[in-house]
Design a protein around this motif. Structure first.
Motif, PDB file in Angstrom:
ATOM      1  N   LYS A  26      38.384  44.372  39.635  1.00  0.00           N
ATOM      2  CA  LYS A  26      39.520  44.700  40.495  1.00  0.00           C
ATOM      3  C   LYS A  26      39.079  44.878  41.946  1.00  0.00           C
ATOM      4  N   ALA A  27      37.927  45.558  42.140  1.00  0.00           N
ATOM      5  CA  ALA A  27      37.430  45.826  43.493  1.00  0.00           C
ATOM      6  C   ALA A  27      37.033  44.549  44.216  1.00  0.00           C
ATOM      7  N   LEU A  28      36.329  43.654  43.521  1.00  0.00           N
ATOM      8  CA  LEU A  28      35.888  42.406  44.153  1.00  0.00           C
ATOM      9  C   LEU A  28      37.068  41.507  44.488  1.00  0.00           C
ATOM     10  N   ARG A  29      38.109  41.541  43.674  1.00  0.00           N
ATOM     11  CA  ARG A  29      39.330  40.779  43.991  1.00  0.00           C
ATOM     12  C   ARG A  29      40.011  41.347  45.226  1.00  0.00           C
ATOM     13  N   GLN A  30      39.967  42.669  45.376  1.00  0.00           N
ATOM     14  CA  GLN A  30      40.534  43.291  46.571  1.00  0.00           C
ATOM     15  C   GLN A  30      39.808  42.824  47.830  1.00  0.00           C
ATOM     16  N   LYS A  31      38.535  42.494  47.685  1.00  0.00           N
ATOM     17  CA  LYS A  31      37.742  42.009  48.820  1.00  0.00           C
ATOM     18  C   LYS A  31      37.919  40.513  49.053  1.00  0.00           C
ATOM     19  N   GLY A  32      38.784  39.875  48.269  1.00  0.00           N
ATOM     20  CA  GLY A  32      39.105  38.473  48.495  1.00  0.00           C
ATOM     21  C   GLY A  32      38.315  37.473  47.687  1.00  0.00           C
ATOM     22  N   HIS A  33      37.527  37.929  46.723  1.00  0.00           N
ATOM     23  CA  HIS A  33      36.724  37.017  45.912  1.00  0.00           C
ATOM     24  C   HIS A  33      37.508  36.545  44.689  1.00  0.00           C
ATOM     25  N   ASN A  34      37.164  35.364  44.197  1.00  0.00           N
ATOM     26  CA  ASN A  34      37.710  34.867  42.935  1.00  0.00           C
ATOM     27  C   ASN A  34      36.792  35.343  41.820  1.00  0.00           C
ATOM     28  N   VAL A  35      37.355  36.064  40.858  1.00  0.00           N
ATOM     29  CA  VAL A  35      36.530  36.712  39.842  1.00  0.00           C
ATOM     30  C   VAL A  35      37.024  36.380  38.439  1.00  0.00           C
ATOM     31  N   VAL A  36      36.091  35.926  37.587  1.00  0.00           N
ATOM     32  CA  VAL A  36      36.360  35.763  36.165  1.00  0.00           C
ATOM     33  C   VAL A  36      35.674  36.904  35.438  1.00  0.00           C
ATOM     34  N   PHE A  37      36.442  37.615  34.628  1.00  0.00           N
ATOM     35  CA  PHE A  37      35.953  38.777  33.889  1.00  0.00           C
ATOM     36  C   PHE A  37      35.802  38.381  32.425  1.00  0.00           C
ATOM     37  N   ILE A  38      34.537  38.412  31.915  1.00  0.00           N
ATOM     38  CA  ILE A  38      34.285  37.899  30.574  1.00  0.00           C
ATOM     39  C   ILE A  38      33.300  38.774  29.810  1.00  0.00           C
ATOM     40  N   ASP A  39      33.529  38.921  28.521  1.00  0.00           N
ATOM     41  CA  ASP A  39      32.637  39.651  27.621  1.00  0.00           C
ATOM     42  C   ASP A  39      31.467  38.736  27.255  1.00  0.00           C
ATOM     43  N   VAL A  40      30.249  39.160  27.571  1.00  0.00           N
ATOM     44  CA  VAL A  40      29.077  38.313  27.360  1.00  0.00           C
ATOM     45  C   VAL A  40      28.871  37.977  25.880  1.00  0.00           C
ATOM     46  N   PHE A  41      29.306  38.837  24.974  1.00  0.00           N
ATOM     47  CA  PHE A  41      29.161  38.564  23.546  1.00  0.00           C
ATOM     48  C   PHE A  41      30.374  37.816  22.973  1.00  0.00           C
ATOM     49  N   MET A  42      31.560  38.258  23.291  1.00  0.00           N
ATOM     50  CA  MET A  42      32.758  37.640  22.728  1.00  0.00           C
ATOM     51  C   MET A  42      33.027  36.261  23.327  1.00  0.00           C
ATOM     52  N   GLY A  43      32.655  36.063  24.604  1.00  0.00           N
ATOM     53  CA  GLY A  43      32.837  34.759  25.238  1.00  0.00           C
ATOM     54  C   GLY A  43      34.300  34.382  25.390  1.00  0.00           C
ATOM     55  N   TYR A  44      34.524  33.067  25.520  1.00  0.00           N
ATOM     56  CA  TYR A  44      35.876  32.533  25.714  1.00  0.00           C
ATOM     57  C   TYR A  44      36.001  31.233  24.947  1.00  0.00           C
ATOM     58  N   SER A  45      36.896  31.203  23.985  1.00  0.00           N
ATOM     59  CA  SER A  45      37.029  30.037  23.110  1.00  0.00           C
ATOM     60  C   SER A  45      38.138  29.087  23.526  1.00  0.00           C
ATOM     61  N   GLY A  46      38.845  29.415  24.611  1.00  0.00           N
ATOM     62  CA  GLY A  46      39.923  28.538  25.076  1.00  0.00           C
ATOM     63  C   GLY A  46      39.382  27.340  25.846  1.00  0.00           C
ATOM     64  N   GLU A  47      40.290  26.565  26.420  1.00  0.00           N
ATOM     65  CA  GLU A  47      39.885  25.412  27.233  1.00  0.00           C
ATOM     66  C   GLU A  47      39.146  25.925  28.458  1.00  0.00           C
ATOM     67  N   CYS A  48      37.911  25.495  28.617  1.00  0.00           N
ATOM     68  CA  CYS A  48      37.059  26.066  29.664  1.00  0.00           C
ATOM     69  C   CYS A  48      36.887  25.113  30.839  1.00  0.00           C
ATOM     70  N   ASP A  49      37.731  25.308  31.840  1.00  0.00           N
ATOM     71  CA  ASP A  49      37.614  24.633  33.126  1.00  0.00           C
ATOM     72  C   ASP A  49      37.262  25.722  34.138  1.00  0.00           C
ATOM     73  N   PRO A  50      35.971  25.921  34.447  1.00  0.00           N
ATOM     74  CA  PRO A  50      35.562  27.031  35.310  1.00  0.00           C
ATOM     75  C   PRO A  50      36.301  27.068  36.649  1.00  0.00           C
TER      76      PRO A  50
END
Length: 344
Positions: A26-50
């Motif tokens: 939330k803080a880094l987004r407030q500073k204007g950055h694009n941020v992806v928040f992800i669980d290093v173990f659970m990962g992301y199983s959806g369509e992955c277009d970074p």
């Protein structure tokens, strides 16, 4: 800047990490950055277009906050399903490789013991905080204690015991028992006598196969953060329950924290100098936080160093930074900037 904030993991501090990561995101987004928040173990199983995920500021983590008890890691593994023996979840590396830098919102386990840092070094992924060697040294309390003793950094006297090894030779009471590489005071206990000691040892071995037993030092408890070359004001920790355990750390109202601490200029100078020395002895980078007991003679005993300090709403480092005018979003961005310097 594209920043991947990775959190979760498989340590007993998993819930704390997720809470930290949510606030950092939330803080880094407030500073204007694009941020992806992800669980290093659970990962992301959806369509992955970074590229798309960063543009959308994707939140890929389920957050329930920090409970009073440590998480059930076997249940976490089971919830992911296949390949539960692999620490890195699906698409984590793909997302982190696309980012300009990865912010480690991780505590304990592979996220803080140097293993993930070494993996990212091999893969050419930039990340926040200490490098793999410094992280490994600081994570193991036995190695940390040995380095402190070698470099004349004051630390409580203690011994390392492995599982199934006799602890009958320990006869110094009161004492403190804690897992060798744990954090957030999980498995830590104070023993006044042999009966309490035996029970505490048994409990500590539930979490790890190696523990540290050290003399109890009576005094006031402090934490001192280091941000780059700047030592932040010491913060005093006063548990209302009498002992600074997991519950006291993360449940509101169980601990009084004073920052800046109500101490003399001499005590402030001692704590800051000791923190910087410990930071240098462990070859830490960017930021860290050291924990101390200050006795009645103003001897500052270093208990441990935290290479990825907590960043939850009740965490200590953000309070110390706030005391010198560094707000939370600025602190997060400063950590990113300091971490990028090691790659230049």
């Amino acid at each position: 800047m594209n920043i991947a904030v990775i959190t979760g993991g498989l340590s007993t501090e998993r819930d704390v990490a997720i809470c930290s990561g949510s606030k950092i995101t939330k803080a880094l987004r407030q500073k204007g950055h694009n941020v992806v928040f992800i669980d290093v173990f659970m990962g992301y199983s959806g369509e992955c277009d970074p590229e798309k995920l960063f543009k959308e500021n994707a939140d890929l983590v389920h957050n329930n906050g920090v409970s009073e008890t440590v998480p059930d890691l076997e249940a976490v593994k089971a919830s992911r399903g296949g390949e539960a023996d692999c620490f890195l979840g699906k698409n984590v590396i793909k997302i982190c490789r696309y980012a300009d830098i990865t912010f480690f919102a991780l505590h304990g386990g592979e996220g803080e013991n140097g293993q993930l840092q070494a993996t990212f070094d091999i893969l050419g992924i930039k990340y926040t905080g200490a490098d793999y060697l410094s992280a490994a040294l600081a994570m193991d309390k036995g190695i940390t204690k040995a380095l402190f003793e070698q470099h004349k950094v004051l630390t409580p006297k203690g011994e390392i015991f492995k599982k199934n090894e006799s602890t009958s030779g320990w006869d110094c009471f009161p004492c403190v028992i804690k897992p060798c590489s744990g954090g957030s005071s999980v498995g830590i206990a104070k023993a006044e006598n042999r009966a309490q000691f035996d029970e505490a040892v048994k409990d500590a071995f539930r979490y790890e196969d190696e523990i540290v037993v050290e003399q109890f030092v009576s005094g006031r408890e402090f934490s001192v953060g280091v941000l780059g070359n700047e030592v932040l004001p010491p913060i005093e920790i006063i548990p209302t329950t009498g002992f600074y355990d997991y519950k006291a750390k993360y449940q509101a109202g169980l601990t009084i924290e004073k920052c800046p601490a109500d101490i003399t200029p001499e005590q402030d100078k001692i704590l800051r100098a000791c923190a910087l020395e410990a930071f240098k002895v462990l070859h830490l980078e960017a930021y860290a936080r050291m924990d101390y007991i200050l006795d009645e003679e103003n001897n500052a005993y270093c208990l441990e160093a935290n290479t990825l300090p907590g960043m939850t709403p009740t965490s200590l480092l953000p309070q110390e930074a706030e005391a010198v005018g560094i707000g939370y979003p600025d602190l997060c961005e400063k950590i990113v900037e300091l971490s990028l310097e090691k790659y230049r």
